[in-house]
Write a protein that holds these residues in place. Sequence first.
Motif, PDB file in Angstrom:
ATOM      1  N   GLY A 210       3.396   5.846  -9.021  1.00 39.66           N
ATOM      2  CA  GLY A 210       2.784   4.683  -8.105  1.00 39.66           C
ATOM      3  C   GLY A 210       1.652   5.156  -7.018  1.00 39.66           C
ATOM      4  N   LEU A 211       1.555   6.660  -7.106  1.00 41.59           N
ATOM      5  CA  LEU A 211       0.475   7.210  -6.199  1.00 41.59           C
ATOM      6  C   LEU A 211      -0.710   7.790  -6.965  1.00 41.59           C
ATOM      7  CD1 LEU A 211       3.103   8.987  -3.753  1.00 41.59           C
ATOM      8  CD2 LEU A 211       1.734   7.035  -3.384  1.00 41.59           C
ATOM      9  N   PHE A 212      -2.018   7.763  -6.675  1.00 40.86           N
ATOM     10  CA  PHE A 212      -2.794   8.175  -7.283  1.00 40.86           C
ATOM     11  C   PHE A 212      -4.163   8.785  -6.355  1.00 40.86           C
ATOM     12  CE2 PHE A 212      -4.180   4.135  -6.700  1.00 40.86           C
ATOM     13  CZ  PHE A 212      -5.596   3.861  -6.832  1.00 40.86           C
ATOM     14  N   GLY A 213      -5.284   9.283  -6.841  1.00 39.96           N
ATOM     15  CA  GLY A 213      -6.471   9.672  -6.124  1.00 39.96           C
ATOM     16  C   GLY A 213      -6.061  10.741  -5.336  1.00 39.96           C
ATOM     17  N   LEU A 696       3.265  -3.229  -1.791  1.00 38.32           N
ATOM     18  CA  LEU A 696       1.974  -2.542  -1.568  1.00 38.32           C
ATOM     19  C   LEU A 696       0.859  -2.850  -2.751  1.00 38.32           C
ATOM     20  CD1 LEU A 696       3.169   1.080  -0.127  1.00 38.32           C
ATOM     21  CD2 LEU A 696       1.802  -0.784   1.150  1.00 38.32           C
ATOM     22  N   PRO A 697      -0.243  -2.575  -2.519  1.00 44.56           N
ATOM     23  CA  PRO A 697      -1.137  -2.968  -3.789  1.00 44.56           C
ATOM     24  C   PRO A 697      -1.061  -2.032  -4.963  1.00 44.56           C
ATOM     25  CG  PRO A 697      -2.153  -2.122  -1.772  1.00 44.56           C
ATOM     26  CD  PRO A 697      -1.048  -2.271  -1.356  1.00 44.56           C
ATOM     27  N   LEU A 698      -1.496  -2.446  -6.081  1.00 45.13           N
ATOM     28  CA  LEU A 698      -1.656  -1.710  -7.161  1.00 45.13           C
ATOM     29  C   LEU A 698      -0.597  -0.744  -7.459  1.00 45.13           C
ATOM     30  CD1 LEU A 698      -4.278  -1.577  -8.989  1.00 45.13           C
ATOM     31  CD2 LEU A 698      -5.150   0.379  -7.894  1.00 45.13           C
ATOM     32  N   ILE A 699       0.577  -1.237  -7.515  1.00 48.44           N
ATOM     33  CA  ILE A 699       1.796  -0.548  -7.950  1.00 48.44           C
ATOM     34  C   ILE A 699       2.140  -1.294  -9.487  1.00 48.44           C
ATOM     35  CG2 ILE A 699       4.238   0.042  -7.650  1.00 48.44           C
ATOM     36  CD1 ILE A 699       2.066   1.112  -5.379  1.00 48.44           C
TER      37      ILE A 699
END
Length: 804
Positions: A210-213, A696-699
């Motif tokens: 779920g974590l990126f960038g 949270l968004p975008l998960i």
Amino acid sequence: MIAKETKNALPRGRAPFSRRFVTGPAPIGAVCAIIALADVRIMSAAELPPLHSGFAAIATQQQSFNISGTTKDSAGKAIADVRITIAELGIEVYSDGDGHYRFTDIRPGRYTLVARKVGYATPSAVVSSPTTEVTHDFKLSRSGQRLEPVTVTASSSPSDSRLSSRSIGVLHQDELRSDASISLAHSLTKLPGVRSVSTGMQTGKPMIRGLFGARVLTLEDGLRLEDYSWSDEDAPSIDARLAQRVEVIRGPASVLYGSDALGGVVNVIPEALPSTALGTNVHRISLEAYGSSNNFESGGSVRVEGAHGRLGWRVFGTGRFSGNINTPNGEIIHSGFFAITGQAAIGLRSDHGNTTLRISNYGGEFQLHEANDSSQASTPTNPIIADTSGPVRRLFDSRVQLVHEHVFQTVRLEVKTQFQRHALAEVSDDCLPQVGQSKCTTAELAASKDKPAFDLLLNTGTADVLLHHGTTGNVHGTFGVSGMYQSNGTNGPIFLIPAASTSSVGVFALEQVQAGIVTFEGGARVDHRSLNADPNTQIFLAAKDSRKWNAATFNLGAVVQATPMLAFTGNVGSGWRAPTLFDLYTNGPNLAEGRFEIGDYTMKQEQDLTGEVGIRLIAARGRIDANVFQSSIDNYIHTKPTGQTMSGLPLFRHVQNDARFTGGEVSGQFDVTAPFALNARYDYVQATNRTTDLPLPLIPPSRAAVGATYRAAQFAGLRNFGLHGEVETVAKQTRLDVNDIQTGAYTLINASANGEYTFGKRDVRFDLRVQNAGNVAYKDFLSRYKRFALDQGVNVQLRVSYGW
């Protein structure tokens, strides 16, 4: 008997190579020059004298020993051309026609042996040197399993992956070859817990749990790659086709790699450079071409390599061109790309180590589709409405890397340095209305046509000094010092971030101790980072601004080998990342996302604490890995809609809240019979704002896949034949942030086949891949195009490789 020594898996009749060097890139012009001028000759194994390893050569000052043995199948029949590796030294040999292998003049120590051959399971063994002769016999069984017994990324030095308390995933060279696309992240989605935040088929950013960038750090052979991680269209600037394998750490790895390794690490590990005995030469050329049906993508690669005694070199170039993406609902206009990658590397080994110089260039243009009305989803009755021009992202990335390794009697010193120049620009017809205007005037629109919207330049220098100890005994570890200096330049007319400079330094230690059935792992690190930003009135930064961050991270883990087949793992680790320039200072339009964003210069650093437990069941016919985790991230940074507009765009602000991520992954591989194997995987992650208890968004939603593999030594005239099919199901995401757009559940069918055929003295390999075989109409929750377009339809790709 002395076996052939090599680092590349070459069938009999090919030139053998040995000794691991760091590979490297080169400008595409150098590729053409080498091909035009080189006197390429393919030498058979019989023409070459025995080869020698750079590390083995240093044994002259103390007593050395030999390692030998046999490679046989379950029936006791000898297997030839099995590649045996000493992981710690990077030395490899082939077994001969009678199944014998032998390493000579090895320095005393404790080493991990790995045996690899396509179509067989990959066994490993740990040996030490109480005498001058050590014997270990390998028994290989037919298997479709894809297991890697050694990891480099989890400890910065080769170690047994079964004894790592961290969650690790690996993609192998043959998997990368058959699936290699322009996007490294798209290839990684085969691994549980790893997704891709994508823009069509051209760009993808790795997402781990779920974590990126800026929370996922990408490495090339352990050296960090820097980019503008805030941008969905700026992905890691490396072509997956250049890798020998890719290792992924799921979870924080800041102890080894510092800031930005909060969510995990992706390490692209290149192939070895060739080497020969003194006074001998070898040259080799490899060619490849492929084509895809969906977006009419085509491309090719050429590799020329050779060695003269202790000097090894390689030149590699690849080019790709793509048209527009086709979905079950029609074509996505303005979604093509072209990209060129070049590599050149040269390595020199000595009696006590080796030095490698690597140069790389990566560049391309990527067309970005923009819908006239992005609030409308594409359906069969509401086709895509497109801007036929749209913006174009131009990316150029160059790297120079210098690595030196020196082996002493009980320790190995590794010094790595790199300079990276990363340029990102966008050319578009977009016009930003003046404050108080809802849209641009006709004159303003005409003036902005085909003009640069922004132009960014990132220069980064890094240096790492690593001291690896523990060549004997049950205690192994690494001490390290890392430093970085970075400068950012920015040009308008749209200024997204200010010009700025960043410097950082970190010191760490990581140790692993084996005590009976328990293996303990522990490490700690301290980091300091400072930032100085220049004033920029365009983004309302009136004066020079400075920021400093200090962080301490740790990792503690254990593996309990309850039985020879069953192990329990546990790990507690922390990670951190400093806010990016975009988090702190942006005050302008993010046109790719269709919104106006404002940062917060008072942002604090993100701090993560993750705990996970797992089970590993490893048997002769299969393996199961299962992990559950929970991460608590203080000061988690994300964007939040305000309900207001600015310059005609929705206004978003960068905010911080405490967050919690919970989830898990499970994967399994099973040999049903000798030629047949099954595989399955499942992953799930849930993320919550701890302040508001809202999603949270975008998960991404949960995902499951089941597949089957058939492998045979001979089939229909092809050798090493493989056939694989997989059904992947993705659930509907029901836990939505206010800014999320819901996508439905879907099921995809993917398949691949490959085999080899001997042409002259070289092998020709065929790789056929079919994606979305049912031409299913679906939307990926992590796709930037999901607001107005479907994902790709059926895609058939054929790749032909000669001499690889």
